[in-house]
Structure formats: C-alpha cells, structure tokens
Design a protein around this motif. Structure first.
Motif, PDB file in Angstrom:
ATOM      1  N   CYS A   1       0.829  -1.213   0.000  1.00 25.04           N
ATOM      2  CA  CYS A   1       0.000   0.000   0.000  1.00 25.04           C
ATOM      3  C   CYS A   1       0.861   1.260   0.000  1.00 25.04           C
ATOM      4  O   CYS A   1       0.506   2.264  -0.623  1.00 25.04           O
ATOM      5  CB  CYS A   1      -0.938  -0.007   1.202  1.00 25.04           C
ATOM      6  SG  CYS A   1      -2.290  -1.223   1.062  1.00 25.04           S
ATOM      7  N   LEU A   2       2.005   1.203   0.688  1.00 29.01           N
ATOM      8  CA  LEU A   2       2.925   2.339   0.675  1.00 29.01           C
ATOM      9  C   LEU A   2       3.456   2.600  -0.729  1.00 29.01           C
ATOM     10  O   LEU A   2       3.585   3.755  -1.158  1.00 29.01           O
ATOM     11  CB  LEU A   2       4.086   2.091   1.638  1.00 29.01           C
ATOM     12  CG  LEU A   2       3.869   2.469   3.103  1.00 29.01           C
ATOM     13  CD1 LEU A   2       5.074   2.063   3.935  1.00 29.01           C
ATOM     14  CD2 LEU A   2       3.602   3.968   3.242  1.00 29.01           C
ATOM     15  N   ILE A   3       3.772   1.532  -1.457  1.00 26.15           N
ATOM     16  CA  ILE A   3       4.244   1.697  -2.833  1.00 26.15           C
ATOM     17  C   ILE A   3       3.158   2.334  -3.693  1.00 26.15           C
ATOM     18  O   ILE A   3       3.423   3.269  -4.478  1.00 26.15           O
ATOM     19  CB  ILE A   3       4.681   0.340  -3.422  1.00 26.15           C
ATOM     20  CG1 ILE A   3       6.007  -0.107  -2.806  1.00 26.15           C
ATOM     21  CG2 ILE A   3       4.809   0.422  -4.942  1.00 26.15           C
ATOM     22  CD1 ILE A   3       6.508  -1.441  -3.294  1.00 26.15           C
ATOM     23  N   LEU A   4       1.920   1.874  -3.553  1.00 23.33           N
ATOM     24  CA  LEU A   4       0.827   2.441  -4.335  1.00 23.33           C
ATOM     25  C   LEU A   4       0.635   3.925  -4.021  1.00 23.33           C
ATOM     26  O   LEU A   4       0.469   4.756  -4.935  1.00 23.33           O
ATOM     27  CB  LEU A   4      -0.462   1.669  -4.043  1.00 23.33           C
ATOM     28  CG  LEU A   4      -0.522   0.230  -4.579  1.00 23.33           C
ATOM     29  CD1 LEU A   4      -1.748  -0.483  -4.035  1.00 23.33           C
ATOM     30  CD2 LEU A   4      -0.537   0.219  -6.107  1.00 23.33           C
ATOM     31  N   LEU A   5       0.676   4.278  -2.746  1.00 28.57           N
ATOM     32  CA  LEU A   5       0.524   5.686  -2.364  1.00 28.57           C
ATOM     33  C   LEU A   5       1.708   6.525  -2.832  1.00 28.57           C
ATOM     34  O   LEU A   5       1.542   7.670  -3.265  1.00 28.57           O
ATOM     35  CB  LEU A   5       0.365   5.791  -0.844  1.00 28.57           C
ATOM     36  CG  LEU A   5      -0.972   5.307  -0.271  1.00 28.57           C
ATOM     37  CD1 LEU A   5      -0.924   5.318   1.251  1.00 28.57           C
ATOM     38  CD2 LEU A   5      -2.121   6.171  -0.773  1.00 28.57           C
ATOM     39  N   ALA A   6       2.914   5.950  -2.719  1.00 29.36           N
ATOM     40  CA  ALA A   6       4.116   6.682  -3.121  1.00 29.36           C
ATOM     41  C   ALA A   6       4.082   7.018  -4.606  1.00 29.36           C
ATOM     42  O   ALA A   6       4.390   8.149  -5.019  1.00 29.36           O
ATOM     43  CB  ALA A   6       5.363   5.875  -2.783  1.00 29.36           C
ATOM     44  N   VAL A   7       3.702   6.049  -5.444  1.00 30.04           N
ATOM     45  CA  VAL A   7       3.642   6.298  -6.891  1.00 30.04           C
ATOM     46  C   VAL A   7       2.520   7.283  -7.214  1.00 30.04           C
ATOM     47  O   VAL A   7       2.686   8.182  -8.056  1.00 30.04           O
ATOM     48  CB  VAL A   7       3.442   4.972  -7.652  1.00 30.04           C
ATOM     49  CG1 VAL A   7       3.220   5.222  -9.140  1.00 30.04           C
ATOM     50  CG2 VAL A   7       4.650   4.055  -7.451  1.00 30.04           C
ATOM     51  N   ARG A   8       1.406   7.139  -6.538  1.00 26.59           N
ATOM     52  CA  ARG A   8       0.265   8.031  -6.824  1.00 26.59           C
ATOM     53  C   ARG A   8       0.560   9.474  -6.449  1.00 26.59           C
ATOM     54  O   ARG A   8       0.175  10.400  -7.165  1.00 26.59           O
ATOM     55  CB  ARG A   8      -0.964   7.532  -6.065  1.00 26.59           C
ATOM     56  CG  ARG A   8      -2.218   8.349  -6.310  1.00 26.59           C
ATOM     57  CD  ARG A   8      -3.406   7.742  -5.585  1.00 26.59           C
ATOM     58  NE  ARG A   8      -4.628   8.516  -5.833  1.00 26.59           N
ATOM     59  CZ  ARG A   8      -5.011   9.552  -5.109  1.00 26.59           C
ATOM     60  NH1 ARG A   8      -4.260   9.966  -4.089  1.00 26.59           N
ATOM     61  NH2 ARG A   8      -6.140  10.201  -5.379  1.00 26.59           N
ATOM     62  N   ARG A   9       1.254   9.677  -5.340  1.00 31.19           N
ATOM     63  CA  ARG A   9       1.463  11.033  -4.830  1.00 31.19           C
ATOM     64  C   ARG A   9       2.739  11.709  -5.341  1.00 31.19           C
ATOM     65  O   ARG A   9       2.976  12.871  -5.042  1.00 31.19           O
ATOM     66  CB  ARG A   9       1.495  11.017  -3.295  1.00 31.19           C
ATOM     67  CG  ARG A   9       0.182  10.601  -2.663  1.00 31.19           C
ATOM     68  CD  ARG A   9       0.287  10.664  -1.155  1.00 31.19           C
ATOM     69  NE  ARG A   9      -0.962  10.268  -0.505  1.00 31.19           N
ATOM     70  CZ  ARG A   9      -1.143  10.255   0.810  1.00 31.19           C
ATOM     71  NH1 ARG A   9      -0.144  10.627   1.619  1.00 31.19           N
ATOM     72  NH2 ARG A   9      -2.291   9.876   1.318  1.00 31.19           N
ATOM     73  N   THR A  10       3.544  10.975  -6.104  1.00 26.80           N
ATOM     74  CA  THR A  10       4.818  11.527  -6.556  1.00 26.80           C
ATOM     75  C   THR A  10       4.814  11.641  -8.074  1.00 26.80           C
ATOM     76  O   THR A  10       4.990  10.631  -8.778  1.00 26.80           O
ATOM     77  CB  THR A  10       5.991  10.640  -6.093  1.00 26.80           C
ATOM     78  OG1 THR A  10       5.879  10.382  -4.692  1.00 26.80           O
ATOM     79  CG2 THR A  10       7.328  11.306  -6.395  1.00 26.80           C
ATOM     80  N   PRO A  11       4.614  12.825  -8.613  1.00 29.54           N
ATOM     81  CA  PRO A  11       4.562  12.978 -10.077  1.00 29.54           C
ATOM     82  C   PRO A  11       5.815  12.493 -10.791  1.00 29.54           C
ATOM     83  O   PRO A  11       5.729  12.015 -11.934  1.00 29.54           O
ATOM     84  CB  PRO A  11       4.371  14.499 -10.255  1.00 29.54           C
ATOM     85  CG  PRO A  11       3.723  14.952  -8.987  1.00 29.54           C
ATOM     86  CD  PRO A  11       4.306  14.093  -7.909  1.00 29.54           C
ATOM     87  N   SER A  12       6.984  12.614 -10.153  1.00 28.95           N
ATOM     88  CA  SER A  12       8.212  12.162 -10.806  1.00 28.95           C
ATOM     89  C   SER A  12       8.239  10.647 -11.012  1.00 28.95           C
ATOM     90  O   SER A  12       9.046  10.132 -11.795  1.00 28.95           O
ATOM     91  CB  SER A  12       9.430  12.594  -9.984  1.00 28.95           C
ATOM     92  OG  SER A  12       9.404  12.001  -8.696  1.00 28.95           O
ATOM     93  N   LEU A  13       7.364   9.926 -10.313  1.00 24.32           N
ATOM     94  CA  LEU A  13       7.290   8.468 -10.473  1.00 24.32           C
ATOM     95  C   LEU A  13       6.207   8.049 -11.462  1.00 24.32           C
ATOM     96  O   LEU A  13       5.943   6.860 -11.607  1.00 24.32           O
ATOM     97  CB  LEU A  13       7.027   7.802  -9.120  1.00 24.32           C
ATOM     98  CG  LEU A  13       8.092   7.981  -8.044  1.00 24.32           C
ATOM     99  CD1 LEU A  13       7.707   7.208  -6.788  1.00 24.32           C
ATOM    100  CD2 LEU A  13       9.458   7.534  -8.537  1.00 24.32           C
ATOM    101  N   HIS A  14       5.600   8.995 -12.128  1.00 25.96           N
ATOM    102  CA  HIS A  14       4.580   8.665 -13.121  1.00 25.96           C
ATOM    103  C   HIS A  14       5.265   8.290 -14.433  1.00 25.96           C
ATOM    104  O   HIS A  14       5.210   9.000 -15.440  1.00 25.96           O
ATOM    105  CB  HIS A  14       3.613   9.834 -13.298  1.00 25.96           C
ATOM    106  CG  HIS A  14       2.780  10.085 -12.083  1.00 25.96           C
ATOM    107  ND1 HIS A  14       1.874  11.123 -12.000  1.00 25.96           N
ATOM    108  CD2 HIS A  14       2.721   9.437 -10.894  1.00 25.96           C
ATOM    109  CE1 HIS A  14       1.287  11.095 -10.808  1.00 25.96           C
ATOM    110  NE2 HIS A  14       1.785  10.077 -10.119  1.00 25.96           N
ATOM    111  N   GLN A  15       5.944   7.154 -14.385  1.00 28.85           N
ATOM    112  CA  GLN A  15       6.690   6.616 -15.517  1.00 28.85           C
ATOM    113  C   GLN A  15       6.318   5.142 -15.685  1.00 28.85           C
ATOM    114  O   GLN A  15       5.828   4.507 -14.737  1.00 28.85           O
ATOM    115  CB  GLN A  15       8.193   6.740 -15.273  1.00 28.85           C
ATOM    116  CG  GLN A  15       8.679   8.166 -15.039  1.00 28.85           C
ATOM    117  CD  GLN A  15      10.146   8.205 -14.685  1.00 28.85           C
ATOM    118  OE1 GLN A  15      10.923   7.342 -15.089  1.00 28.85           O
ATOM    119  NE2 GLN A  15      10.549   9.216 -13.916  1.00 28.85           N
ATOM    120  N   PRO A  16       6.542   4.567 -16.864  1.00 36.70           N
ATOM    121  CA  PRO A  16       6.144   3.176 -17.116  1.00 36.70           C
ATOM    122  C   PRO A  16       6.659   2.186 -16.074  1.00 36.70           C
ATOM    123  O   PRO A  16       5.900   1.330 -15.611  1.00 36.70           O
ATOM    124  CB  PRO A  16       6.742   2.886 -18.500  1.00 36.70           C
ATOM    125  CG  PRO A  16       6.777   4.220 -19.163  1.00 36.70           C
ATOM    126  CD  PRO A  16       7.070   5.209 -18.081  1.00 36.70           C
TER     127      PRO A  16
END
Length: 348
Positions: free
Chosen positions: A77-92
């Motif tokens: 769940c932390l990984i899901l939240l981290a990717v969702r809340r961090t625009p720099s991680l919006h990568q494939p």
C-alpha cells in the motif's frame, strides 16, 4: 440425484466450538451418505487442517503469520501511495511496479482471512462455494503476478535497448492495454476451473483440506470421480501462464545482456544492469516457490504433509512481503517517496 444436506445438527455444533476438539464431526456425518444410494455428492463444506502436526502451536504460529500479512499489506500500500502522490514516479517502470503491488495486495487478502481464522480461532470450516471462490482468486492473482513480471521484463528491455524511444513505446495508453490484457488473460484461463470442480462427485469421507486455504490440486483430489480433465487443464494453465512467462522473461534478459555487452564502458554496463536487479530478485522470489508448489503437488505425494503446507505458505505469503522490501532497498526514488508518505508529505 444431487444430495442436499444442511448439516443442521452438526454445523451449529462446529460453529460454537470453532471445531475445537471436534474435527471428526463433519467427516463422520458426511460418511453416512456413502451408505445411501447417492450417485452424485458435493460436500456442503470442507475442513481446513492449517499446519499439519503443529495444531497445538497454532496460537504461536499466528504471530509470525500476522506480522507477515501486516508487512505485505503495509509495504505494498505504501508503494501504491508513493507512486500516486509523486509525479516524478509517473513513468512506465513505476506503473508496472504499482500493478505488482496491487496484485500482491490481492494475493494477500485472498489467503489471509481463512489462514488467520484457523490460526487465531481454530475455525476450520469453509463452505463449498466459498472455497471455490477463494481458490479462483488465489490462482487468478498468481497468474496476474506472473504476467506483470513478464511485462516488467519487457519494460526493462525497451528501456535498455532503445532508451530514446522508451516513453514513445510505453505510453499510458499502451500500459493500460497491457494491464487489461493481463486481467483478461487470467480471467479466461481460470474461469473454467470452478465449473470443472463442480461437476465432480466428491467423497463424503474426504473433506479435510491440506492447507488453511483452498488450492486447486488439493480440492480436486477430494473427489471420488475421474479427475483426469482437471489435472490436464491445471497443467495447461500452469504451462500456458507461468511456464511461457518464465521462458519469455529468460528471453528478455538474454536480449538485455546482449545489448548491455555492446555498451562501450564497464560503468555503463553496470549502471544498465543495476536497473534490472530489483526485477530479477522479484522474478526469483515468485517463480521459485511456484515451481516448488507445482513439483510437490505432482511428484511429492509421499512427502510429509508439513512440507506441502510450508511450500504453499512460502508461495503465497513470501513474495508479497519481499517485493516492497526489494524495491524500497534497491530503488532510491521509491524509497524516498515511501518515506515522504510515512511523514505525511507530498511532492509538488
């Protein structure tokens, strides 16, 4: 003739005592049906054995199991939240990691209720249809995880072999289509399995499952009728999903190594391979237990029951626990994003 049995004089007793000291109640009542002229029988419920030979220690064993389930749910769940809340991680790469985390959450939630019910409360009864539903989702998320790991290997191949076109090849639309294809593949592969089991004639005196969850090879061997079709279809699902996926992952890394060896400097080679370490570890963490479970259920019938149980628990519990640890340790962006989530901070 289809037998309909409510078990009104046995099931309430089982529920009140949580099956404590009364595990023979259901098998004895079901065995009485073998004396009747019944041509087709499906048990109203199965009994789950938990960890064979260690029933007296289930209370203590529940502590590490509860800790692992908590770690799996929290980490993913932390990984899901981290990717969702961090625009720099919006990568494939991180979108595929989110798919893996979501799959691990589903796999954990599929086995956790019955496992903790057995270990905490000694409640071992599970209805026949509920067993089939749990079995479907356990195998469904396993097939999805195998497919996601294959997609992640394709992601690494594109990133290393053609980095300039990486974003152009793996667009958001392509990633969405890959995700839908993964779900459709798992659904179509496993949809016939519950119906193949419902057509079987089960033995009234064989209602004790080997685990604290419903596993297809375990359930089908409780039948008294011919299970050849079930065995062949189960083998087909394993070969057409995990078997093909593992071969394609090996092919992907063969091509990746060929590309890396063509790089000019040693530093570039190490840097390129370092981006694959987390995925390689996740592949080993998932596929080694999968191979172990498949081999034991097909060729290890005479092994002690506790070996079957432990390998099955490793297969279901360990990958969801280790995947967040692997990616948080090896990936600095993920680690920093997870820490920001824990601190309650976002990133603009």
């Amino acid at each position: 003739m289809t037998s309909v049995w409510s078990g009104s004089f046995c099931l309430p007793r089982l529920k009140r005592s949580h099956l404590s000291g009364d595990l023979n109640c259901l098998p004895k009542m079901l065995a009485s049906w073998s004396l009747a002229n019944v041509s087709f029988f499906q048990p109203p419920a199965f009994l789950m054995i938990g960890i064979p030979g260690l029933e007296a220690a289930h209370g203590w064993i529940s502590i590490p199991f509860s800790s692992m389930y908590t770690a799996a749910l929290t980490g993913n769940c932390l990984i899901l939240l981290a990717v969702r809340r961090t625009p720099s991680l919006h990568q494939p790469m991180y979108y595929f990691l989110s798919m893996l985390a979501l799959t691990d959450v589903g796999l954990t939630l599929s086995s956790m209720p019955t496992t903790l019910a057995v270990l905490w409360f000694d409640h071992r009864l599970i209805g026949f249809n509920a067993c089939l539903v749990q079995m479907f989702f356990l195998h469904f998320f396993s097939v999805v995880e195998s497919s996601v790991l294959l997609a992640m290997s394709f992601d690494r191949f594109v990133a290393i072999s053609n980095p300039l076109r990486y974003a152009a090849v793996l667009t958001n639309n392509v990633i969405l289509r890959i995700g839908l294809a993964i779900v459709a593949r798992a659904t179509m592969s496993l949809f016939p399995v519950p119906f193949l089991l419902k057509r079987l004639n089960f033995c009234p005196n064989k209602t004790l499952l080997s685990h604290s969850f419903c596993f297809h090879p375990d359930v089908m061997r409780r039948a008294c009728s011919d299970i050849t079709i079930n065995i062949l279809y189960g083998l087909y699902v394993v070969v057409s999903t995990a078997g093909i996926d593992s071969l394609l992952i090996v092919l992907s890394y063969t091509l990746i190594l060929h590309t890396v060896m063509g790089l000019a400097s040693l530093r570039e080679r190490i840097r390129a391979l370092n981006t694959c370490v987390s995925h390689i570890l996740a592949v080993f963490v998932f596929f080694i237990p999968v191979i172990g479970v498949s081999m034991i259920h097909r060729f290890g019938r005479y092994l002690p029951p506790i070996i079957h149980a432990l390998v099955a628990y490793v297969y279901l519990v360990v990958p969801p626990v280790l995947n967040p640890i692997i990616y948080s340790v090896k990936s600095k962006p993920i680690r920093e994003a997870m820490l920001r989530v824990l601190r309650g901070k976002g990133q603009s």
